[in-house]
Design a protein around this motif. Structure first.
Motif, PDB file in Angstrom:
ATOM      1  N   ARG A   1      -6.440  -6.340  -2.485  1.00  0.00           N
ATOM      2  CA  ARG A   1      -5.608  -6.755  -1.361  1.00  0.00           C
ATOM      3  C   ARG A   1      -5.925  -8.149  -0.839  1.00  0.00           C
ATOM      4  O   ARG A   1      -6.817  -8.819  -1.339  1.00  0.00           O
ATOM      5  CB  ARG A   1      -5.773  -5.761  -0.218  1.00  0.00           C
ATOM      6  CG  ARG A   1      -7.215  -5.534   0.243  1.00  0.00           C
ATOM      7  CD  ARG A   1      -7.244  -4.354   1.210  1.00  0.00           C
ATOM      8  NE  ARG A   1      -8.566  -3.882   1.541  1.00  0.00           N
ATOM      9  CZ  ARG A   1      -9.271  -4.257   2.594  1.00  0.00           C
ATOM     10  NH1 ARG A   1      -8.787  -5.185   3.396  1.00  0.00           N
ATOM     11  NH2 ARG A   1     -10.453  -3.740   2.834  1.00  0.00           N
TER      12      ARG A   1
ATOM     13  N   GLN B   1      -7.994   1.249  -5.316  1.00  0.00           N
ATOM     14  CA  GLN B   1      -8.035   1.573  -3.889  1.00  0.00           C
ATOM     15  C   GLN B   1      -8.055   0.316  -3.030  1.00  0.00           C
ATOM     16  O   GLN B   1      -7.318   0.200  -2.053  1.00  0.00           O
ATOM     17  CB  GLN B   1      -9.280   2.413  -3.588  1.00  0.00           C
ATOM     18  CG  GLN B   1      -9.466   2.798  -2.128  1.00  0.00           C
ATOM     19  CD  GLN B   1      -8.567   3.933  -1.703  1.00  0.00           C
ATOM     20  OE1 GLN B   1      -8.217   4.775  -2.527  1.00  0.00           O
ATOM     21  NE2 GLN B   1      -8.175   3.954  -0.437  1.00  0.00           N
ATOM     22  N   ASP B   2      -8.915  -0.637  -3.394  1.00  0.00           N
ATOM     23  CA  ASP B   2      -9.041  -1.906  -2.670  1.00  0.00           C
ATOM     24  C   ASP B   2      -8.650  -3.044  -3.599  1.00  0.00           C
ATOM     25  O   ASP B   2      -9.442  -3.465  -4.459  1.00  0.00           O
ATOM     26  CB  ASP B   2     -10.484  -2.116  -2.198  1.00  0.00           C
ATOM     27  CG  ASP B   2     -10.843  -1.205  -1.036  1.00  0.00           C
ATOM     28  OD1 ASP B   2     -10.118  -1.218  -0.037  1.00  0.00           O
ATOM     29  OD2 ASP B   2     -11.855  -0.488  -1.142  1.00  0.00           O
TER      30      ASP B   2
ATOM     31  N   GLN C   1      -3.281   0.165  -3.676  1.00  0.00           N
ATOM     32  CA  GLN C   1      -2.931  -1.191  -3.271  1.00  0.00           C
ATOM     33  C   GLN C   1      -2.659  -2.065  -4.486  1.00  0.00           C
ATOM     34  O   GLN C   1      -3.412  -2.018  -5.477  1.00  0.00           O
ATOM     35  CB  GLN C   1      -4.056  -1.820  -2.449  1.00  0.00           C
ATOM     36  CG  GLN C   1      -4.300  -1.134  -1.112  1.00  0.00           C
ATOM     37  CD  GLN C   1      -5.440  -1.760  -0.324  1.00  0.00           C
ATOM     38  OE1 GLN C   1      -6.315  -2.421  -0.896  1.00  0.00           O
ATOM     39  NE2 GLN C   1      -5.442  -1.568   0.984  1.00  0.00           N
TER      40      GLN C   1
ATOM     41  N   GLU D   1       0.850  -1.202   0.000  1.00  0.00           N
ATOM     42  CA  GLU D   1       0.000   0.000   0.000  1.00  0.00           C
ATOM     43  C   GLU D   1       0.884   1.250   0.000  1.00  0.00           C
ATOM     44  O   GLU D   1       1.737   1.420   0.871  1.00  0.00           O
ATOM     45  CB  GLU D   1      -0.919   0.005   1.215  1.00  0.00           C
ATOM     46  CG  GLU D   1      -1.849   1.208   1.257  1.00  0.00           C
ATOM     47  CD  GLU D   1      -2.898   1.103   2.346  1.00  0.00           C
ATOM     48  OE1 GLU D   1      -3.728   0.182   2.246  1.00  0.00           O
ATOM     49  OE2 GLU D   1      -2.869   1.905   3.287  1.00  0.00           O
TER      50      GLU D   1
ATOM     51  N   GLU E   1     -12.716  -9.349   3.983  1.00  0.00           N
ATOM     52  CA  GLU E   1     -11.276  -9.239   4.156  1.00  0.00           C
ATOM     53  C   GLU E   1     -10.675 -10.605   4.447  1.00  0.00           C
ATOM     54  O   GLU E   1     -11.367 -11.545   4.823  1.00  0.00           O
ATOM     55  CB  GLU E   1     -10.957  -8.312   5.332  1.00  0.00           C
ATOM     56  CG  GLU E   1     -11.445  -6.895   5.177  1.00  0.00           C
ATOM     57  CD  GLU E   1     -10.938  -6.001   6.295  1.00  0.00           C
ATOM     58  OE1 GLU E   1     -10.242  -5.029   5.971  1.00  0.00           O
ATOM     59  OE2 GLU E   1     -11.243  -6.271   7.468  1.00  0.00           O
TER      60      GLU E   1
ATOM     61  N   THR F   1     -11.401  -7.230  -3.663  1.00  0.00           N
ATOM     62  CA  THR F   1     -11.392  -5.979  -4.410  1.00  0.00           C
ATOM     63  C   THR F   1     -12.827  -5.502  -4.618  1.00  0.00           C
ATOM     64  O   THR F   1     -13.767  -6.050  -4.046  1.00  0.00           O
ATOM     65  CB  THR F   1     -10.659  -6.143  -5.755  1.00  0.00           C
ATOM     66  OG1 THR F   1     -10.510  -4.868  -6.387  1.00  0.00           O
ATOM     67  CG2 THR F   1     -11.396  -7.093  -6.683  1.00  0.00           C
ATOM     68  N   ARG F   2     -12.974  -4.483  -5.436  1.00  0.00           N
ATOM     69  CA  ARG F   2     -14.297  -3.953  -5.792  1.00  0.00           C
ATOM     70  C   ARG F   2     -14.396  -3.827  -7.299  1.00  0.00           C
ATOM     71  O   ARG F   2     -13.422  -3.508  -7.983  1.00  0.00           O
ATOM     72  CB  ARG F   2     -14.541  -2.600  -5.129  1.00  0.00           C
ATOM     73  CG  ARG F   2     -14.546  -2.638  -3.615  1.00  0.00           C
ATOM     74  CD  ARG F   2     -14.872  -1.281  -3.009  1.00  0.00           C
ATOM     75  NE  ARG F   2     -14.639  -1.279  -1.560  1.00  0.00           N
ATOM     76  CZ  ARG F   2     -15.540  -1.648  -0.667  1.00  0.00           C
ATOM     77  NH1 ARG F   2     -16.744  -2.047  -1.070  1.00  0.00           N
ATOM     78  NH2 ARG F   2     -15.261  -1.617   0.626  1.00  0.00           N
TER      79      ARG F   2
END
Length: 525
Positions: free
Chosen positions: A195, A192-193, A161, A150, A247, A212-213
């Protein structure tokens, strides 16, 4: 009041009988000579403001700092579990969360591996390290760490990330690969996400799952590799339901089922049901993936796959060929206040490492159970004495720093187990086994009882479980300083942090119904 010789008791709106074990000098096995609070505790029941030891020895925490997201790996070369974790300092340095590690054979005692993987510099992509995983390539005799890198202050167009990697021949000296970057934006995923990679082997391929998204909605996405080096994008592995985010995913096969264990992240007021470790199951990987398609919420059991309370987070598993264990962290409490559970947001991040054994039932459902090596570690039987007997409770003699308290409770109604309690206490902390759903279910509520207690404490109650058909509860409670883990009937695990357990009395409480308590035993080390 009639004493018996079988260490059992019963009462209705009061105690009828109680079995006593002869009382010897308390805490002889756990007191430290350097502890200033040493005194003769024999026969006393008043509250004592105790503090934790400097070093926890079962539910591990480093001497300095705290345990963040654990990443367990069973090393077949050494026949040991290596548990990496995000090292949390308070305050953290400019770059933070390097991987530190410990090693264990049975999750009861740990040897430190110190720092395993450092952070990058403040200007590098991995200025902050995030959760990852370990894999071993037998063909190369090479260990791999895949981890989240990150960036501290990304510029426009830069990734926050990405997934990065490092390799080692001996698990001691690690070399980061400066050329490897797995970037979500290259496949339409979030910068952004992106990970928390996890790796598993199936169908002659290595599979990597990443959180992730896609268009703002959470998804687990998949990459595959024949050799742990070159990765091919596959697509969506599982969509995340509703507005939840998963997560620390962990995918594995156990017996005839495939499982996804994940830690559910939820934000905002009214989302105190979030922040749990949960799971899905399926007979095949395809069945597993289908559990959430179209927000299907095909739950694996009758309580949404919850495995523990909010006192256990970021759980990931590893197996040695016989048993599979799960490690997660139990949060500390702000100001060491047992009521600071953050009911409308995140708990305090990081704390102590807690391990459970996964218990697989005939229908494939999972619960968490005692770790055999931890049970064996608590091997010194201690005296237990009923100090005060009232209509609504019996107060027992003081506990030590490391306790395994086992007992059997038989009742059709509500009961509780209290800690940090003294004869002069104005408040104490109770695990209330509470009737739910028209008496068909039970749930552990955490309450601050007493004249000055706050009552029910939100965000640290358990999931619901079936009321025992025979009304019998076999209870095992383990404590290591302020960390407490309770198991009931192989169907419930409950983790919490309760400061002040050591050196204080405990009680069994009756709330106006018939109850019988037997087989009380206390073991320490």
């Amino acid at each position: 009041m009639k004493a018996t010789m079988n260490n059992s008791l019963s009462f209705r709106f009061g105690w009828v009988g109680v079995g006593l074990i002869a009382l010897c000098t308390l805490f002889s096995s756990c007191e430290k000579k350097s502890e200033p609070e040493q005194k003769n505790w024999d026969g006393t029941t008043t509250y004592f403001a105790s503090s934790d030891e400097k070093q926890a020895t079962t539910y591990y925490a480093p001497y300095t700092g705290f345990v963040g997201d654990p990443m367990p790996f069973f090393d077949a070369n050494t026949r040991t579990f290596k548990v990496l974790y995000l090292q949390e300092y308070r305050p953290n340095q400019a770059t933070f969360h390097p991987f530190w590690g410990i090693e264990t054979t049975g999750a009861a005692n740990y040897n430190p591996l110190s720092q395993v993987l450092p952070t990058g510099s403040a200007t590098e992509q991995d200025a902050h390290l995030g959760t990852g995983c370990v894999a071993y390539n037998e063909a190369e005799h090479l260990y791999y760490i895949y981890y989240t890198g990150e960036k501290e202050m990304p510029k426009a167009g830069e990734d926050v990330q990405v997934v990065m990697r490092a390799t080692s021949r001996d698990f001691k000296t690690w070399t980061k690969d400066p050329l490897f970057r797995l970037r979500g934006v290259e496949n339409g995923y979030s910068a952004q996400d992106f990970r928390d990679p996890c790796i598993f082997f199936a169908d002659n391929l290595w599979h990597m799952i990443i959180s992730t998204r896609v268009g703002g909605k959470g998804n687990l996405v998949e990459y595959t590799s024949p050799d742990l080096k070159d990765w091919t994008h596959v697509g969506i592995f599982m969509p995340m339901m509703w507005d939840r985010f998963y997560e620390c995913p962990d995918v594995f096969q156990m017996g005839d089922y495939w499982y996804l264990v994940y830690s559910e992240l939820s934000y905002g007021k009214g989302k105190e049901w979030g922040r749990h470790v949960q799971y899905f199951k399926g007979h095949t990987l395809s069945d597993l993936k289908a559990c959430t398609v179209g927000d299907a919420h095909i739950w694996p059991d009758d309580h949404e796959g919850f495995l523990d309370s909010r006192g256990f987070y970021a759980g990931k598993t590893a197996a040695n060929g016989t048993d599979r264990y799960i490690w997660g962290w139990c949060p500390t409490r702000e100001g060491k206040d047992n009521t600071k559970t953050n009911p409308e947001g995140d708990p305090q991040w990081a704390g102590s490492l807690v391990a459970h054994r996964l218990v697989q039932h005939a229908d494939g459902s999972l619960t968490l159970g005692e770790v055999p090596a931890i049970k064996a570690k608590y091997n010194s039987i201690q005296p237990v004495k009923a100090m005060i007997k009232e209509d609504t409770y019996t107060l027992y003699s003081r506990l030590g720093y490391h306790n395994h308290l086992s007992l059997t409770v038989e009742t059709a109604g509500k009961f509780g187990l209290s800690f940090v309690r003294g004869s002069d206490s104005q408040k104490w902390y109770t695990l209330v086994v509470n009737p739910e759903d028209n008496d068909a279910k039970r749930k552990i509520n955490f309450e601050e009882e007493g004249p000055k207690g706050k009552g029910f404490i939100g965000a640290i109650d358990s999931y619901k479980f079936n009321k025992p058909a025979d009304n019998i509860y076999h209870i095992d409670i383990y404590t290591d300083n302020s960390v407490l883990v309770m198991y009931i009937n192989d169907c419930l695990a409950y983790t919490n942090r309760i400061y002040g357990i050591a050196r204080n009395c405990w009680s069994v409480n009756n709330y106006g119904n018939e109850i019988k308590v037997s087989n009380i035993q206390l073991k320490q080390y």
